[in-house]
Design a protein around this motif. Structure first.
Motif: not given
Length: 296
Positions: A21-25, A51-52, A290-293
């Motif tokens: 698990v990592g990141g924020n959003g 971003r996520f 993936l980010v765009g979607f």
């Protein structure tokens, strides 16, 4: 393999699942394919984590997740059971609703999850597959040759398990090379990732689970898929279908998007440069898609 990510062991009602698990959003679940594990996302997960909140897991039987014995109906390794695991993982991490992206076998779990848990899946992405039932029903000699492992791994009586076990490293390299467009010796795969894939392949229980995954695809998964098709059930959430221009999927089907549109009315589809292993072959293009979607 996933720098900055925290490892977790999560007990679900069906299996104990390994997760990073990592990141924020907004929460984004990443599901790997055969013959791999969560490490296949090492070139894209850190970028997505900007971003996520990214959760990269090992499917039951794969990687560092729990090995379960096979059963006569192969229900222990059905995509329905695997999807249930992952929904419970996300709930345990505090994510009742989430995005999900899957590659290969993980994409098949993603498809099943989006059908069975439409209240949980906000958006879904599948990488380099067409629906399982379509693979079997559209099969010809060329596809059977390219996907020979689908029919090798489903053989009963421990035959594939025994043969793979005679030289696990050889079979892993062969599988990565034959499924992909580059192969393990073409610089596509990171040495550390290969070591992680081989770690599981040297465990006979893991190999058995992988075979059971394919046996389920040829039996109980087809039952579930055909029941849904007969009932007219389609994906309610938006779906992104990506495939490699040089992959077996990209070369074998005239119109991948048309195949998926019959299952997912709200479809975005695109072919990316590369072969089957897009997150490792074309990481930047995969991240951008993936980010765009998921932010669209």
């Amino acid at each position: 393999m996933l720098s900055g990510f925290v490892e977790r062991r999560i007990v679900t009602s069906g299996a104990e699942i390994h997760a990073c698990v990592g990141g924020n959003g907004p929460p984004l679940l990443l599901l790997h394919g055969f013959p791999q594990c969560h490490a296949m996302w090492h070139r894209v997960a850190p970028e997505l984590a900007r971003r996520f909140t990214v959760v990269a897991t090992d499917l039951r039987g794969y990687g560092r997740s729990e090995r379960l014995p096979g059963d006569p109906q192969h229900a222990n390794h059905s995509k329905r059971a695997m999807a249930q695991d992952q929904v419970e993982v996300m709930r345990a991490l505090g994510h009742e609703r989430f995005f999900v992206a899957g590659h290969d076998r993980g994409a098949r779990v993603t498809h099943r999850m989006a059908l069975d848990h439409s209240d949980r899946v906000l958006r879904a992405a599948v990488i380099d597959i067409v629906p399982t039932v379509e693979v079997f029903e559209r099969l010809d000699q060329a596809m059977a040759t390219a996907y020979y492992h689908w029919f090798f791994l489903i053989q009963p009586g421990g035959l594939p398990e025994h043969l793979i076990g005679l030289d696990a490293a050889f079979y892993l390299r062969r599988a990565l090379g034959s499924i992909g467009s580059g192969g393990a010796n073409a610089g596509v795969f990171d040495d550390a990732a290969l070591a992680e894939y081989l770690r599981a392949f040297r465990d006979p229980a893991a190999v058995h689970c992988m075979c059971e995954d394919y046996r389920a695809a040829a039996t109980i998964d087809l039952v579930h898929d055909r029941e849904d098709r007969a009932a007219g059930r389609k994906l309610a959430c938006p779906l992104l279908a990506l495939w490699g221009q040089a992959s077996v999927v990209g070369r074998s089907y005239d119109d991948v998007a048309a195949i998926w549109r019959a299952y997912a009315p709200n479809l975005t589809a695109a072919a990316l440069p590369g072969g089957h292993f897009l997150p490792e072959e074309s990481p930047q293009e995969t991240v951008e898609a993936l980010v765009g979607f998921f932010t669209g």
